[in-house]
Design a protein around this motif. Structure first.
Motif, PDB file in Angstrom:
ATOM      1  N   GLN A  13      -1.178  -0.689   1.421  1.00  0.00           N
ATOM      2  CA  GLN A  13      -2.613  -0.727   1.169  1.00  0.00           C
ATOM      3  C   GLN A  13      -3.199  -2.093   1.493  1.00  0.00           C
ATOM      4  OE1 GLN A  13      -2.638   0.779  -2.887  1.00  0.00           O
ATOM      5  NE2 GLN A  13      -3.584   2.689  -2.152  1.00  0.00           N
ATOM      6  N   PHE A  17      -3.911   0.553   4.889  1.00  0.00           N
ATOM      7  CA  PHE A  17      -3.554   1.968   4.839  1.00  0.00           C
ATOM      8  C   PHE A  17      -4.020   2.566   3.516  1.00  0.00           C
ATOM      9  CE2 PHE A  17      -0.412  -0.042   7.641  1.00  0.00           C
ATOM     10  CZ  PHE A  17      -0.674   0.674   8.801  1.00  0.00           C
ATOM     11  N   GLU A  18      -4.403   3.843   3.560  1.00  0.00           N
ATOM     12  CA  GLU A  18      -4.945   4.503   2.376  1.00  0.00           C
ATOM     13  C   GLU A  18      -3.917   4.614   1.258  1.00  0.00           C
ATOM     14  OE1 GLU A  18      -6.715   8.844   1.271  1.00  0.00           O
ATOM     15  OE2 GLU A  18      -7.295   7.980   3.198  1.00  0.00           O
ATOM     16  N   ALA A  19      -2.724   5.067   1.585  1.00  0.00           N
ATOM     17  CA  ALA A  19      -1.657   5.220   0.588  1.00  0.00           C
ATOM     18  C   ALA A  19      -0.699   4.035   0.688  1.00  0.00           C
ATOM     19  CB  ALA A  19      -0.900   6.519   0.828  1.00  0.00           C
TER      20      ALA A  19
END
Length: 53
Positions: A13, A17-19
């Motif tokens: 993150q 990145f989202e996750a």
């Protein structure tokens, strides 16, 4: 190698990145190829490894 370790420890993150999950593709996007380090490895480490055969 320390730069790679530090990036991974910071989390996915932190790198946009989202996750917070590392995948091989994500690691490849974050890690830059260091040509000087590759040349150093080929010149110093590879001959040592080859001698061990």
């Amino acid at each position: 190698m320390e730069q790679v370790r530090a990036a991974l420890e910071q989390g996915a993150q932190t790198h946009g990145f989202e996750a917070d999950l590392w995948t091989l593709e994500r690691v490849g996007m974050v890690v830059e190829r260091d040509e000087s380090e590759i040349a150093r490895w080929v010149a110093h480490e590879w001959p040592r490894i080859k001698r061990g055969r």
